[in-house]
Write a protein that holds these residues in place. Structure first.
Motif, PDB file in Angstrom:
ATOM      1  N   ASP A 426      -5.721  11.841 -53.972  1.00  0.00           N
ATOM      2  CA  ASP A 426      -6.112  11.231 -55.001  1.00  0.00           C
ATOM      3  C   ASP A 426      -6.663   9.661 -54.566  1.00  0.00           C
ATOM      4  OD1 ASP A 426      -5.466  12.729 -56.870  1.00  0.00           O
ATOM      5  OD2 ASP A 426      -3.946  11.687 -57.807  1.00  0.00           O
ATOM      6  N   GLN A 427      -6.129   9.153 -53.550  1.00  0.00           N
ATOM      7  CA  GLN A 427      -6.690   7.685 -53.397  1.00  0.00           C
ATOM      8  C   GLN A 427      -6.906   7.744 -51.784  1.00  0.00           C
ATOM      9  OE1 GLN A 427      -3.926   4.840 -54.696  1.00  0.00           O
ATOM     10  NE2 GLN A 427      -3.983   5.365 -57.006  1.00  0.00           N
ATOM     11  N   GLN A 428      -5.859   7.465 -50.851  1.00  0.00           N
ATOM     12  CA  GLN A 428      -6.408   7.276 -49.617  1.00  0.00           C
ATOM     13  C   GLN A 428      -6.072   8.531 -48.871  1.00  0.00           C
ATOM     14  OE1 GLN A 428      -4.160   3.486 -48.823  1.00  0.00           O
ATOM     15  NE2 GLN A 428      -5.095   2.470 -50.449  1.00  0.00           N
ATOM     16  N   CYS A 429      -6.978   8.684 -47.653  1.00  0.00           N
ATOM     17  CA  CYS A 429      -6.462   9.768 -46.763  1.00  0.00           C
ATOM     18  C   CYS A 429      -6.841   9.208 -45.294  1.00  0.00           C
ATOM     19  CB  CYS A 429      -7.557  10.999 -47.215  1.00  0.00           C
ATOM     20  SG  CYS A 429      -7.249  12.188 -45.959  1.00  0.00           S
ATOM     21  N   ASN A 431      -7.079  11.183 -41.615  1.00  0.00           N
ATOM     22  CA  ASN A 431      -7.074  12.259 -40.941  1.00  0.00           C
ATOM     23  C   ASN A 431      -6.262  12.260 -39.668  1.00  0.00           C
ATOM     24  OD1 ASN A 431      -8.421  15.000 -40.600  1.00  0.00           O
ATOM     25  ND2 ASN A 431      -9.356  13.931 -38.637  1.00  0.00           N
ATOM     26  N   THR A 432      -5.522  13.404 -39.324  1.00  0.00           N
ATOM     27  CA  THR A 432      -4.730  13.507 -38.130  1.00  0.00           C
ATOM     28  C   THR A 432      -5.107  14.768 -37.483  1.00  0.00           C
ATOM     29  OG1 THR A 432      -3.030  14.760 -39.304  1.00  0.00           O
ATOM     30  CG2 THR A 432      -2.971  12.408 -39.148  1.00  0.00           C
ATOM     31  N   PHE A 433      -4.801  15.002 -36.180  1.00  0.00           N
ATOM     32  CA  PHE A 433      -4.972  16.026 -35.418  1.00  0.00           C
ATOM     33  C   PHE A 433      -4.402  17.418 -35.973  1.00  0.00           C
ATOM     34  CE2 PHE A 433      -5.520  13.108 -31.778  1.00  0.00           C
ATOM     35  CZ  PHE A 433      -6.680  13.003 -31.880  1.00  0.00           C
ATOM     36  N   GLY A 434      -5.246  18.120 -36.655  1.00  0.00           N
ATOM     37  CA  GLY A 434      -4.433  19.521 -37.325  1.00  0.00           C
ATOM     38  C   GLY A 434      -4.208  19.356 -38.880  1.00  0.00           C
ATOM     39  N   SER A 435      -3.991  17.872 -39.342  1.00  0.00           N
ATOM     40  CA  SER A 435      -3.630  17.958 -40.715  1.00  0.00           C
ATOM     41  C   SER A 435      -4.347  16.725 -41.249  1.00  0.00           C
ATOM     42  CB  SER A 435      -2.310  17.696 -40.724  1.00  0.00           C
ATOM     43  OG  SER A 435      -1.712  17.810 -42.002  1.00  0.00           O
ATOM     44  N   TYR A 436      -3.600  15.841 -42.310  1.00  0.00           N
ATOM     45  CA  TYR A 436      -4.318  14.699 -42.856  1.00  0.00           C
ATOM     46  C   TYR A 436      -2.665  14.195 -43.410  1.00  0.00           C
ATOM     47  CZ  TYR A 436      -4.483  17.385 -47.054  1.00  0.00           C
ATOM     48  OH  TYR A 436      -4.371  18.106 -48.299  1.00  0.00           O
ATOM     49  N   VAL A 437      -2.955  12.692 -43.626  1.00  0.00           N
ATOM     50  CA  VAL A 437      -1.995  12.044 -44.406  1.00  0.00           C
ATOM     51  C   VAL A 437      -2.360  11.192 -45.894  1.00  0.00           C
ATOM     52  CG1 VAL A 437      -0.293  10.249 -44.324  1.00  0.00           C
ATOM     53  CG2 VAL A 437      -0.555  11.767 -42.357  1.00  0.00           C
ATOM     54  N   CYS A 438      -1.711  11.624 -46.844  1.00  0.00           N
ATOM     55  CA  CYS A 438      -2.230  10.880 -48.152  1.00  0.00           C
ATOM     56  C   CYS A 438      -1.462   9.612 -48.507  1.00  0.00           C
ATOM     57  CB  CYS A 438      -2.142  11.848 -49.369  1.00  0.00           C
ATOM     58  SG  CYS A 438      -3.217  13.300 -49.428  1.00  0.00           S
ATOM     59  N   SER A 439      -2.021   8.725 -48.986  1.00  0.00           N
ATOM     60  CA  SER A 439      -1.100   7.379 -49.265  1.00  0.00           C
ATOM     61  C   SER A 439      -1.977   6.829 -50.559  1.00  0.00           C
ATOM     62  CB  SER A 439      -1.393   6.558 -48.072  1.00  0.00           C
ATOM     63  OG  SER A 439      -2.807   6.044 -47.724  1.00  0.00           O
ATOM     64  N   CYS A 440      -1.071   5.925 -51.040  1.00  0.00           N
ATOM     65  CA  CYS A 440      -1.589   5.450 -52.412  1.00  0.00           C
ATOM     66  C   CYS A 440      -1.482   3.997 -52.413  1.00  0.00           C
ATOM     67  CB  CYS A 440      -0.508   5.643 -53.602  1.00  0.00           C
ATOM     68  SG  CYS A 440      -0.454   7.632 -53.876  1.00  0.00           S
ATOM     69  N   SER A 441      -2.254   3.141 -53.098  1.00  0.00           N
ATOM     70  CA  SER A 441      -2.400   1.868 -53.256  1.00  0.00           C
ATOM     71  C   SER A 441      -1.157   1.361 -53.914  1.00  0.00           C
ATOM     72  CB  SER A 441      -3.597   1.313 -54.297  1.00  0.00           C
ATOM     73  OG  SER A 441      -4.638   2.130 -53.610  1.00  0.00           O
ATOM     74  N   PRO A 442      -0.926  -0.146 -53.519  1.00  0.00           N
ATOM     75  CA  PRO A 442       0.103  -0.772 -54.273  1.00  0.00           C
ATOM     76  C   PRO A 442       0.415  -0.477 -55.588  1.00  0.00           C
ATOM     77  CG  PRO A 442      -0.767  -2.096 -52.390  1.00  0.00           C
ATOM     78  CD  PRO A 442      -1.877  -0.883 -52.629  1.00  0.00           C
ATOM     79  N   GLY A 443       1.232  -0.419 -56.305  1.00  0.00           N
ATOM     80  CA  GLY A 443       1.502  -0.040 -57.676  1.00  0.00           C
ATOM     81  C   GLY A 443       1.517   1.315 -58.156  1.00  0.00           C
ATOM     82  N   TYR A 444       1.430   2.377 -56.979  1.00  0.00           N
ATOM     83  CA  TYR A 444       1.429   3.682 -57.374  1.00  0.00           C
ATOM     84  C   TYR A 444       2.366   4.449 -56.494  1.00  0.00           C
ATOM     85  CZ  TYR A 444      -2.992   3.084 -59.830  1.00  0.00           C
ATOM     86  OH  TYR A 444      -3.796   2.554 -60.651  1.00  0.00           O
ATOM     87  N   THR A 445       2.750   5.541 -57.000  1.00  0.00           N
ATOM     88  CA  THR A 445       3.882   6.367 -56.154  1.00  0.00           C
ATOM     89  C   THR A 445       3.211   7.727 -55.793  1.00  0.00           C
ATOM     90  OG1 THR A 445       5.676   5.128 -57.116  1.00  0.00           O
ATOM     91  CG2 THR A 445       6.000   7.371 -56.245  1.00  0.00           C
ATOM     92  N   LEU A 446       3.422   8.216 -54.618  1.00  0.00           N
ATOM     93  CA  LEU A 446       2.788   9.477 -54.280  1.00  0.00           C
ATOM     94  C   LEU A 446       3.964  10.787 -54.546  1.00  0.00           C
ATOM     95  CD1 LEU A 446       0.472  10.453 -52.382  1.00  0.00           C
ATOM     96  CD2 LEU A 446       2.178  10.819 -50.604  1.00  0.00           C
ATOM     97  N   VAL A 447       3.213  11.449 -55.335  1.00  0.00           N
ATOM     98  CA  VAL A 447       4.164  12.689 -55.785  1.00  0.00           C
ATOM     99  C   VAL A 447       3.305  13.964 -55.452  1.00  0.00           C
ATOM    100  CG1 VAL A 447       5.233  11.569 -57.655  1.00  0.00           C
ATOM    101  CG2 VAL A 447       3.191  12.545 -58.166  1.00  0.00           C
TER     102      VAL A 447
END
Length: 543
Positions: A426-429, A431-447
C-alpha cells in the motif's frame, strides 16, 4: 530385590524389547546374529524404530551369506520389504559400490552388491531401499515415506546360549525375545524361552546359561502357565486357578486337583502352601491387605532404587512397573544410551545428532524450510546465482522463490525479482533477496502483510507516541505469490485506455450528429432555391 536379581531383570527386559510393536513372522539365528522378518506395513523410519525397539536395526546385507538368509526369510512372502540401506548425501554416486548410500549403522562397508538394473542416479531419486521376491531380491530404490509390506531386522547377540541337549524322544522349541520361534539352531539370544516336550519344562536363557522355571516373576510370569508370585522367602513360585494345582513334574503347568484346600481361603490372587498350612499371597506389584485375603496395587515407582542408572525413569503400571528410558534415549543392554535419530534419515540433507534429540541443516545454496524443519529449500541470498539443473536434462533448471531463470550462452542463472515494481504494498516497499517487505508511514498500521490502515485516533497523519510507535510498521512477505486487492499498474493502464476510448467515442458521435444536422439544413435551403427557380409562388385568393 538383591543386586544380582535386579541386574537379571534389567538385562532380560531390555533384551526382550519394549512392550508393544510387531512381532517377527519368521526368523533365523547364526553365529552372533539373529535376523527377523516382520510383515507389518510401515514406512522406512517406522520400520527402523520398530527394529530398535527390539534392540536391533534394519538388516544389512553385506555378504552373500546374509543375502541367502534374506532369501530364506522372504521365500514365502510377496511384497516389498525394507532393508537398512539409505541415501544420506544430496545425490547418488553411480561409480561407488553402494552408490553413495549408507547402512543404518552409518558405514559403507560391504562385500556384496545387488542393485536393480533400473538404478536412478539423479539427485531427485528415492533415498531408501527395499527388496522383494518378485524382483529376485534386487536392491530397489523407494521413497522413504512409502508404505512397504514389511521389513527385515538384524540383532547382535550378547552372551548367547547354546541349544539344549535333548533325548531321542524329546524336542525343544525356542521363542526368541524378537518374537519368532525356531527349533534347529545352534545359538540363541539372551531372553529366549525354551520349552522341552513332552514334559513342558521351561528354561530361560541368561548370560550363556539356561535357568529352569520358575525364574524371576518379572520376566514372562516366571515361565508359569497361570501366575507367578514370590513366596514369603522371596522365592518365585507358580500357582494355578482354584481347583487346579501346579504340576509336580515341571513346576509351571496346571492340572486338576482332587482336593484343593485353598478354595476355603478365597484368596484374591494366589494360595501358598508352607509346612502343611496354606495362606494367601499376591502377584508381583501387589501387597496383601489386612484381611489376609485381598491384594492392593503397590506403586513401585515410589522407591527411587527401582530404576537405577543414568537416563532411566520408572513407569508405574497396574500391579508393577517398567524401567524405561528418558525421551531421546533407547535401551542398549543394561544402559540407556542416546538414540541416534540420524540413523533413520529424518533430515532431507544433513542430520546432526544431539543428546536426546537431533538438528537438521542444509547444503550450500539451501536453507531450512520454516514450514518443515526437516526439509530444505533453495536459497540464493544475492542478486544472481547459478540455477539448479537436472544432470540428465540441462533444460530442466530450477530457481528459488522470488527469482527467475535466465539462459546464458553455456549455463542458466537465477535473477532476483524486484517485487516492489509491481506495487504489492500500500505505501512503502523494500525489496529483499527472494522477497520484499511492506511498511507503513507513521500513523498507519500494517494489516494482512501489505495493507496500511489509518489509526483511528490519527486524523491528520501526525504521530501520537501514546498510541503508535515512533517507527514504521513492517512485515515480511514470503514471495510474490499473493497480490493485494488494490489496483495494480496493469489495471491502472487499462482504466486509462478505456477512458481515452470512451472520450474518442463521444467525440466521434458528436461529430457525426453535427455533420448530419448540417446536411439536413443544406438540403432544406437547396429545395427552397429550386422552388424559386421554377416560379412557384403561393397565391392568396379573395373570398
Amino acid at each position: 530385590m538383591n543386586d544380582v536379581t535386579g541386574l537379571l531383570v534389567v538385562i532380560l527386559v531390555s533384551m526382550m524389547g519394549r512392550t508393544g510393536g510387531a512381532g517377527a513372522n519368521n526368523g533365523y539365528c547364526i553365529g552372533n546374529q539373529c535376523f527377523g522378518m516382520i510383515q507389518d506395513p510401515s514406512d522406512f523410519t517406522t520400520a527402523q524404530d520398530q527394529c530398535k525397539d527390539k534392540g536391533g536395526h534394519l538388516m544389512t546385507v553385506r555378504s552373500s551369506v546374509s543375502h541367502d538368509i534374506l532369501s530364506i526369510l522372504l521365500g514365502n512372502f510377496t511384497g516389498r520389504f525394507w532393508i537398512g540401506l539409505h541415501l544420506k548425501t544430496a545425490c547418488p554416486d553411480a561409480a561407488a559400490g553402494l552408490k553413495g548410500f549408507q547402512w543404518v549403522t552409518e558405514d559403507s562397508e560391504s562385500d556384496f552388491f545387488n542393485w536393480a538394473p533400473s538404478f536412478d542416479s539423479s539427485c531427485s531419486s528415492p533415498r531408501c531401499v527395499s527388496v522383494s521376491k518378485e524382483s529376485d531380491f534386487k536392491w530397489t530404490q523407494e521413497p522413504c515415506g512409502e508404505q512397504a509390506a514389511g521389513f527385515l531386522c538384524e540383532y547382535g547377540l550378547i552372551q548367547p546360549c547354546k541349544n539344549l541337549e535333548v533325548a531321542q524322544d524329546e524336542s525343544v522349541t525356542y521363542m526368541t525375545p524378537m518374537g519368532f520361534k525356531v527349533e534347529d539352531v545352534l545359538s540363541l539370544p539372551m531372553g529366549t524361552i525354551a520349552t522341552r516336550m513332552p514334559s513342558e519344562t521351561k528354561y530361560l536363557c541368561f548370560s550363556e546359561k539356561w535357568l529352569k522355571a520358575p525364574w524371576n516373576c518379572e520376566i514372562q510370569e516366571g515361565g508359569c502357565e497361570h501366575k507367578c508370585a514370590m513366596d514369603p522367602n522371596e522365592v518365585p513360585s507358580c500357582y494355578c486357578p482354584p481347583g487346579q494345582i501346579v504340576s509336580p513334574e515341571n513346576k509351571v503347568t496346571c492340572e486338576e486337583a482332587t482336593d484343593d484346600p485353598c478354595l476355603a481361603l478365597r484368596c484374591d490372587h494366589a494360595c501358598y502352601r508352607s509346612d502343611g498350612s496354606y495362606a494367601c499371597v499376591c502377584d508381583h506389584g501387589y501387597k496383601l491387605a489386612q484381611d489376609g485375603r485381598s491384594c492392593v496395587d503397590f506403586n513401585d515407582c515410589t522407591d527411587e532404587r527401582q530404576c537405577p542408572g543414568e537416563n532411566f525413569k520408572c513407569k508405574n503400571t497396574i500391579g508393577g512397573f517398567q524401567c524405561v528410558c528418558e525421551d531421546g534415549y533407547v535401551k542398549s543392554g543394561s544402559l540407556c544410551v542416546d538414540d541416534n535419530e540420524c540413523l533413520s534419515a529424518p533430515c532431507e540433507h544433513e542430520c546432526h545428532n544431539t543428546p536426546g534429540s537431533y538438528n537438521c541443516s542444509c547444503f550450500e545454496g539451501y536453507k531450512v524450510d520454516p514450514k518443515s524443519p526437516n526439509k530444505c529449500k533453495r536459497h540464493c541470498g544475492k542478486e544472481e546465482c547459478a540455477a539448479e539443473c537436472d544432470p540428465n536434462d540441462a533444460s530442466q533448471c530450477y530457481c528459488p522463490d522470488g527469482y527467475v531463470a535466465e539462459e546464458r550462452e553455456d549455463h542458466t542463472v537465477c535473477i532476483e525479482i524486484d517485487e516492489c515494481i509491481s506495487n504489492y504494498c500500500d505505501q512503502q516497499c523494500t525489496n529483499t533477496f527472494g522477497s520484499y517487505v511492506c511498511s507503513c508511514s507513521p500513523g498507519y498500521t500494517l494489516v494482512n502483510q501489505y495493507n496500511c490502515v489509518k489509526n483511528e485516533d490519527h486524523t491528520d497523519g501526525s504521530q501520537d507516541s501514546t498510541t503508535a510507535p515512533d517507527f514504521p510498521t513492517t512485515s515480511y512477505i514470503p514471495g510474490p505469490t499473493r497480490q493485494p486487492s488494490g489496483v495494480s499498474v496493469g489495471a491502472f493502464v487499462g482504466i486509462i485506455l478505456c477512458t481515452v476510448f470512451l472520450i474518442v467515442l463521444v467525440v466521434f458521435l458528436a461529430h457525426h450528429i453535427l455533420s448530419r444536422r448540417g446536411k439536413m439544413e443544406s438540403s432544406g435551403a437547396l429545395k427552397a432555391q429550386e422552388g424559386e427557380a421554377h416560379g412557384l409562388h403561393r397565391v392568396a385568393t379573395d373570398a
